[in-house]
Motif scaffolding. Structure first.
Motif, PDB file in Angstrom:
ATOM      1  N   ARG A 134      15.590   3.364  -2.671  1.00  0.00           N
ATOM      2  CA  ARG A 134      15.993   1.966  -2.806  1.00  0.00           C
ATOM      3  C   ARG A 134      17.202   1.891  -3.746  1.00  0.00           C
ATOM      4  NH1 ARG A 134      11.419  -1.648  -4.816  1.00  0.00           N
ATOM      5  NH2 ARG A 134      13.127  -3.121  -5.150  1.00  0.00           N
ATOM      6  N   SER A 214       5.971  -3.129   2.289  1.00  0.00           N
ATOM      7  CA  SER A 214       6.970  -3.722   1.408  1.00  0.00           C
ATOM      8  C   SER A 214       6.517  -3.657  -0.046  1.00  0.00           C
ATOM      9  CB  SER A 214       7.243  -5.175   1.817  1.00  0.00           C
ATOM     10  OG  SER A 214       6.033  -5.923   1.806  1.00  0.00           O
ATOM     11  N   SER A 217       6.973   0.509  -0.705  1.00  0.00           N
ATOM     12  CA  SER A 217       8.251   1.108  -0.322  1.00  0.00           C
ATOM     13  C   SER A 217       9.436   0.190  -0.591  1.00  0.00           C
ATOM     14  CB  SER A 217       8.239   1.475   1.166  1.00  0.00           C
ATOM     15  OG  SER A 217       8.287   0.319   1.979  1.00  0.00           O
ATOM     16  N   ASP A 219      10.566  -2.035   1.339  1.00  0.00           N
ATOM     17  CA  ASP A 219      11.314  -2.365   2.556  1.00  0.00           C
ATOM     18  C   ASP A 219      10.335  -2.500   3.725  1.00  0.00           C
ATOM     19  OD1 ASP A 219      12.997  -2.614   4.717  1.00  0.00           O
ATOM     20  OD2 ASP A 219      14.225  -0.867   4.238  1.00  0.00           O
TER      21      ASP A 219
END
Length: 321
Positions: A134, A214, A217, A219
């Protein structure tokens, strides 16, 4: 199930013995258990009445987490022996009527794995998407860490690229991106490789941590349903070897666990790495174990009391009946 059905569902009545090669038996006097020592003790294991041998990680590793920090999915740690010696162990076990299964580590690799070393060179490296990264500072994830005495976040900043990578376990164990089809293909390729060498199944490590959402991770596009992933592995296993067994490390009650296939088994919550519907942890009783200290100075992930004369970790005799 009828008793006669167990003839083609061997795992239903299997008695599984789990051992760490490094702490089992030393054949050459260097203080480290090895494959030669294990081969010498196959008859002893047969006399115990076990029908399946579960080998904890024997892969090349920096050994900072009992071998669960892999640098190669296809090799054998040279301290333990060679690939040829491993095949001899499997062959000898089969000759004594003992199946052999291996730990399958799907969640992460070592930070020394060639994939991760390549992935952190640049954000455009072809292996970058093999891991979960990220580019924005993560929120507080201290409540999600597995080892709160060692870690305070499941994200670690990589100074070179200025981005953070996910690690559900230790920071030296970056999580694989299981939403990447190339990573899943490599997992299946690994399964196929060890089946070809004679293994009879796998114990999949850390299944609850295979889930990507989400929340962990960062995302939604990287979402992974661990049940679907396990079904994918199970389907591949069935195609290659219909009789192969797949165990899973699942830290939840069996009443809440969904099946990933017809021959998978889930575990009750336990501090041991045993992973089946019924398990009993016992100290190994072989008269000749390797004279080696614990693999690392940190507490073992199995968190078992120090009762063995070798390393403070126990082997497990397990039944899936």
């Amino acid at each position: 199930m009828r008793v006669t059905d167990t003839s083609d569902l061997w795992w239903k009545s299997a008695v599984i013995y789990c051992l760490d090669i490094e702490t089992f038996h030393d054949s050459d006097g260097d203080g480290i258990g090895d494959l030669g020592g294990l081969a010498e003790r196959i008859d002893y294991l047969a006399e115990l009445g076990i029908t399946c041998l579960w080998l904890m990680p024997f892969y090349p590793s920096p050994d900072r987490d009992d071998g669960y920090d892999l640098t190669d999915f296809y090799g054998v740690d040279p301290r333990l022996g060679t690939l040829g010696q491993l095949v001899e162990v499997v062959r000898t076990a089969h000759d004594r009527g003992i199946k052999v299964i291996a730990d399958l580590v799907v969640n992460h690799t070592s930070d020394q794995h060639p994939w991760f070393r390549a992935s952190r060179r640049s954000t455009s490296n072809r292996y970058r998407d093999h891991y979960v990264w990220r580019d924005t500072e993560p929120p507080d994830t201290s409540k999600l860490v597995v080892f709160p005495d060692r870690e305070d976040s499941i994200w670690e900043l990589d100074e070179r690229t200025g981005e953070w990578y996910l690690h559900n376990f230790y920071k030296h164990q970056p999580d694989l991106n299981l939403a990447n089809p190339e990573v899943v293909d490599e997992v299946l390729r690994t399964v196929g490789f060890w089946l070809e060498l004679g293994f009879d199944g796998f114990r999949v490590d850390g299944i609850p941590f295979l889930e990507q959402s989400s929340k962990n991770s960062g995302d939604p596009a990287l979402a992974v349903d661990p049940h679907e992933l396990m079904r994918t592995i199970r389907a591949f296993l069935n195609r290659r070897s219909g009789s192969a067994m797949m165990l899973g490390e699942v830290k939840r009650s069996t009443s809440r666990t969904r099946s990933s296939g017809p021959s998978s088994a889930a575990s009750r919550p336990t501090s041991c790495r045993c992973s089946s519907t019924s398990s009993a942890c016992r100290p190994p009783t072989s008269p000749s174990h390797a004279r080696t200290p614990a693999r690392s100075s940190r507490p073992s992930r199995s968190a078992l009391p120090s009762t063995t004369p070798v390393s403070g970790r126990r082997s497990c005799a397990t039944t899936t009946s």
